[in-house]
Design an enzyme around this catalytic site. Structure first.
Site, PDB file in Angstrom:
ATOM      1  CB  ALA A  54       9.220   5.260 -23.843  1.00  0.00           C
TER       2      ALA A  54
ATOM      3  N   GLY B 261      13.260   8.315 -23.564  1.00  0.00           N
ATOM      4  CA  GLY B 261      13.571   7.706 -24.861  1.00  0.00           C
ATOM      5  C   GLY B 261      13.920   8.722 -25.936  1.00  0.00           C
TER       6      GLY B 261
ATOM      7  CD  GLU C 156      16.895   6.030 -23.011  1.00  0.00           C
ATOM      8  OE1 GLU C 156      15.644   6.112 -23.061  1.00  0.00           O
ATOM      9  OE2 GLU C 156      17.482   5.102 -22.452  1.00  0.00           O
TER      10      GLU C 156
ATOM     11  CD  GLU D 184      14.111   7.294 -18.811  1.00  0.00           C
ATOM     12  OE1 GLU D 184      14.751   8.176 -18.198  1.00  0.00           O
ATOM     13  OE2 GLU D 184      14.209   7.108 -20.032  1.00  0.00           O
TER      14      GLU D 184
END
Ligand code: CAA
Length: 269
Positions: free
Chosen positions: A74, A119, A122, A142
């Site tokens: 992200a 992300g 993911e 993260e």
């Protein structure tokens, strides 16, 4: 024949169709394909559009532009200014994209070249399975940013690599290379470079295309549902769907062709 389609509407996505297959590429190479709100909204809109139109493709490859990254996570810069409500909305948008990948009634292979972090890892986990190139690196870093995985990593990773190793990955933020990812069951196969990776993804989807598209759609649905259920509940759904597939053309054709010792001609219903 290569067909360009929907590319003009999206700034950060590239999409082509080739021989009944789609190749979707996140195209934000300068930022290692990091996912900000704009990229995620484009992905959501693209996948929704793909869901609502009658699918002309029988499989999808999902990859990242360039040779360095699939998706480096992200977008950290954009998250640094977010408050609680924005954070929840951001996770919700990313999760929506992962659910759309799962809901697509066709197989989706993540072709991971380079970094698949946070992300990015993911998104790959939401695809049906993952092929990787030698330079791939997977991780959920993260906690090193004071965050937790927000696009499904706390839920999907342990289904794939097991509870204990998922916890080690998430708590340490440590990355693993393509070969370790393969040993852990995160990656199905490793290829020398990006070109070989995409070719292998196409070859696998072409093999799948020989089978009944209807049966594959139903199998994917049942396997996705099974993840949220007890074994008994999952078996019950499997049983119902197994029964209902007996009314499909493809099932009658597939079994009849076997008995008649010929190649089946599937219609997809
Ligand atoms: N967010 C925003 N920008 C990113 C990014 C990210 N996740 N990853 C890379 N970039 C940007 C860099 O800021 C840089 O931009 P500028 O050229 O404008 O400075 C550009 O992409 C190239 O990156 P680097 O110069 O850092 O490249 P490198 O080869 O030196 O390092 C890397 C590569 C190790 C992947 C490093 O970029 C990195 O650590 N990136 C962050 C990885 C990460 O922590 N991802 C998880 C994010 S959190 C998350 O994803 C939450 C969630 O679950 C939803």
């Amino acid at each position: 024949m290569e067909k360009d389609f929907m590319t003009t509407n999206f700034k950060n996505l590239n999409y082509i169709e080739q021989e009944n297959l789609g190749i979707l590429t996140i195209d934000r190479e300068k930022k290692l394909n990091a996912l900000d709100v704009e990229v995620l909204m484009e992905l959501r809109d693209f996948l929704e559009e793909l869901m609502t139109k009658k699918l002309s493709i029988k499989g999808l490859i999902f990859t990242g532009a360039g040779s360095k990254a699939f998706i480096a996570g992200a977008d950290i810069a954009s998250m640094s200014n977010m408050e609680e409500k924005d954070g929840e909305q951001f996770a919700s948008l990313g999760q929506q994209v992962t659910l759309l990948f799962e809901a697509l009634p066709i197989p989706v292979i993540a072709c991971v070249n380079g970094y698949a972090l946070g992300g990015g890892c993911e998104m790959a986990l939401a695809c049906d399975f993952i092929y990787a190139s030698e330079n791939a690196l997977f991780g959920l870093p993260e906690v090193g940013l004071g965050l937790i995985p927000g696009f499904g990593g706390t839920q999907r990773l342990e289904n794939v690599v097991g509870r204990n190793f998922a916890r080690e990955m998430i708590y340490t933020g440590r990355s693993i290379n393509a070969h370790e990812a393969r040993e852990r069951g995160l990656v199905n196969q490793v290829f020398s470079d990006k070109e070989a990776l995409i070719e292998a993804g196409k070859k696998c989807l072409k093999e799948i295309m020989q089978k009944s598209p209807h049966a594959i759609k139903v199998a994917k649905k049942v396997m996705n549902r099974g993840n949220d259920l007890t074994v008994e509940e999952g078996l019950s759904i499997e049983r119902q769907k197994f029964g209902s597939i007996f009314s499909s053309y493809d099932m009658k054709e597939g079994t009849k062709a076997f008995v008649e010792k010929r190649k089946p001609e599937f219609k997809g219903n």
